[in-house]
Design an enzyme around this catalytic site. Structure first.
Site, mmCIF file in Angstrom:
data_model
loop_
_atom_site.group_PDB
_atom_site.id
_atom_site.type_symbol
_atom_site.label_atom_id
_atom_site.label_comp_id
_atom_site.label_asym_id
_atom_site.label_seq_id
_atom_site.Cartn_x
_atom_site.Cartn_y
_atom_site.Cartn_z
ATOM 1 N N ASP A 60 -11.991 5.620 0.950
ATOM 2 C CA ASP A 60 -11.646 4.715 2.048
ATOM 3 C C ASP A 60 -10.158 4.732 2.357
ATOM 4 O O ASP A 60 -9.713 4.066 3.298
ATOM 5 C CB ASP A 60 -12.101 3.285 1.731
ATOM 6 C CG ASP A 60 -11.507 2.759 0.437
ATOM 7 O OD1 ASP A 60 -11.825 3.328 -0.617
ATOM 8 O OD2 ASP A 60 -10.727 1.788 0.474
ATOM 9 N N ASN A 61 -9.378 5.499 1.592
ATOM 10 C CA ASN A 61 -7.930 5.576 1.828
ATOM 11 C C ASN A 61 -7.488 6.928 2.371
ATOM 12 O O ASN A 61 -6.291 7.179 2.483
ATOM 13 C CB ASN A 61 -7.166 5.278 0.543
ATOM 14 C CG ASN A 61 -7.254 3.816 0.136
ATOM 15 O OD1 ASN A 61 -7.537 2.964 0.968
ATOM 16 N ND2 ASN A 61 -7.031 3.532 -1.127
ATOM 17 N N ASP A 68 -7.665 -12.655 0.487
ATOM 18 C CA ASP A 68 -7.213 -13.785 1.308
ATOM 19 C C ASP A 68 -6.759 -13.346 2.695
ATOM 20 O O ASP A 68 -6.288 -14.155 3.479
ATOM 21 C CB ASP A 68 -6.085 -14.547 0.605
ATOM 22 C CG ASP A 68 -4.879 -13.668 0.273
ATOM 23 O OD1 ASP A 68 -4.794 -12.545 0.802
ATOM 24 O OD2 ASP A 68 -4.025 -14.116 -0.515
ATOM 25 N N ARG A 104 1.551 -1.339 11.625
ATOM 26 C CA ARG A 104 1.438 0.067 11.239
ATOM 27 C C ARG A 104 0.973 0.909 12.416
ATOM 28 O O ARG A 104 0.180 0.467 13.239
ATOM 29 C CB ARG A 104 0.431 0.178 10.086
ATOM 30 C CG ARG A 104 0.223 1.593 9.588
ATOM 31 C CD ARG A 104 -0.540 1.593 8.281
ATOM 32 N NE ARG A 104 -1.924 1.171 8.424
ATOM 33 C CZ ARG A 104 -2.727 0.942 7.379
ATOM 34 N NH1 ARG A 104 -2.264 1.071 6.151
ATOM 35 N NH2 ARG A 104 -3.973 0.569 7.577
#
Length: 481
Positions: free
Chosen positions: A243-244, A117, A168
């Site tokens: 992807d992290n 979302d 961030r």
């Protein structure tokens, strides 16, 4: 702020420009004034921090964008991923001349949201805010955050929760998964993209005979350093997907992380990790696996005048340095935590014997090192069922330290053993109070974790220093955020 526009100069296939979608009823959560100062925020920026951190204000110097990337998640190819709820809203130069990304998390739907979302909830936002701050204060490379905002808008997860946004900061949001996406979907962009990564983040590699191999070695080394830092403070990331992990070896994407309390190396801190792939003890091998996957994406960059098989061998040789690099820093760090001389042939074995005691006796990782540092051997032995095992260790430990410069060793222990870590129940209490519009516990923990190596009796509470009792249910954390 001094802007440095880098990422938007890449091929537009690598991102999508869009503005954030603010949440209704945005309100202040917490502001990291020291970090804003480091980023050269003006007085006006500091006054406007709530509107900036809630997506209401962006900058004419930088058009916000969502990055596209791919990745392997829990060891399986996941296909196209991307910034599904975050936007890069600026790249700026801090007071040290370093380029820093400002990334707004929870900023709304993007083309890469898949089934999501586009939102973040207060619970996960507070956990990420405090974890980044804690790791930075512990001296471990990690993203940080200028601040976060709460809102009156509900976001549906397992239940309806309060929406939030986090601004961030990181030295890099380019992930190993960026290379996977390019190779899979736009391979013609790989060489230019890699060149830019080197120019921006590893310019020293441009002077090497084979810059791409030098780049690979540098990424591998920094990743090994990051993971060794995690292991030394007992940090478990929880979701070490490709992807992290980014290319600068700074911790990114705090989800179901945990700072280990009772020493259980196989502790599954992420309750979405049903097979225990990303436990604390597996982190070095998972880092190695991710880097091996990433290196395969550099194979197409073989120079035209180079033998392709030799190129593959050279890339594989780069990965061979991961284990010795990791072990060198981990062994040094562990000996320092123990107050043992690094050069002594028995120091590391003695340190491992201590860890085996912590594991078998289920002692608290952080406080056990603090007790050892304080030479509070009575408290340690009183917590042990097998007293003879500890007495045997202590005899060997004291024998190694005999005739050493114990003053210097003890000083180093005080410098590397934190008094405080962010225990899950500490974060949970701050979350529960914040959900009632009371951010005082976030403020207390932020201040406590700012100087984790110093005793702060005026701020600490008994629950900061120990695990929950065994009759209290463990705080459950999963990938839902």
């Amino acid at each position: 702020m001094q802007f440095q526009v880098r990422y938007p100069t890449l091929n537009p296939k690598l991102y999508y420009h869009q503005q954030p979608v603010p949440l209704h009823g945005a309100k202040a959560g917490h502001f990291n004034a020291a970090l804003a100062e480091q980023l050269n925020w003006s007085a006006q920026d500091k006054n406007d921090w709530v509107t900036i951190c809630s997506g209401q204000k962006t900058f004419s110097e930088f058009e916000p964008l969502a990055m596209v990337y791919a990745g392997h998640q829990f060891g399986q190819w996941a296909g196209q991923l991307g910034d599904g709820r975050g936007l890069l809203i600026a790249q700026i130069i801090d007071r040290y001349g370093k380029t820093i990304d400002l990334h707004l998390k929870g900023a709304g739907l993007t083309p890469y949201s898949r089934m999501g979302d586009g939102r973040a909830v207060l619970r996960s936002t507070i956990r990420e805010y405090l974890a980044g701050h804690a790791l930075n204060a512990l001296g471990i490379a990690a993203s940080n955050a200028v601040g976060f905002t709460s809102s009156d808008q509900g976001v549906q997860r397992e239940k309806l929760e309060r929406g939030a946004m986090l601004l961030r900061t990181s030295d890099c949001h380019i992930r190993l998964g960026h290379f996977e996406w390019i190779n899979q979907y736009q391979p013609e962009l790989l060489r230019e993209f890699t060149q830019k990564c080197i120019e921006w983040h590893y310019p020293e590699c441009l002077n090497e005979a084979k810059p791409i191999l030098a780049f690979a070695k540098a990424v591998i080394e920094r990743t090994a350093l990051m993971i060794s830092g995690w292991q030394l403070v007992g940090f478990a990331h929880g979701v070490m997907n490709t992807d992290n992990l980014n290319i600068t070896g700074s911790t990114l994407d705090f989800g179901p992380y945990g700072f280990m309390e009772r020493f259980r190396p196989n502790w599954i801190n992420n309750h979405s990790d049903h097979h225990g792939r990303y436990t604390y003890q597996n982190q070095p091998s998972m880092g190695h696996w991710n880097l091996w996957t990433w290196l395969n994406n550099l194979v197409p960059l073989c120079p035209h005048d180079y033998d392709k098989e030799q190129w593959k061998n050279d890339l594989a040789a780069c990965l061979e340095q991961f284990e010795p690099c990791f072990l060198a820093h981990y062994k040094t760090g562990l000996c320092e935590k123990m107050g043992l001389p690094i050069f002594h042939k028995d120091s590391f074995d003695c340190a491992m014997a201590f860890l085996r005691i912590l594991q078998s006796e289920q002692l608290d990782y952080t406080q056990s090192f603090v007790r050892l540092q304080n030479q509070d051997y009575t408290a340690l032995i009183d917590d042990c069922l097998d007293r003879r095992q500890f007495e045997s260790f202590l005899s060997h430990y004291q024998q190694i330290r005999e005739h050493q410069n114990t003053e210097a060793l003890d000083q180093r222990m005080r410098e590397v053993n934190p008094q405080y870590i962010l225990r899950n129940h500490m974060a949970q209490k701050a979350i529960e109070m914040a959900e009632g519009n009371d951010f005082s516990e976030v403020e207390r923990l932020f201040n406590l974790l700012s100087t984790p190596f110093s005793k702060q009796p005026e701020l600490e509470r008994p629950e900061d220093l120990a695990p929950l009792s065994s009759d209290v249910p463990e705080v459950m954390v999963s990938c839902s955020s």
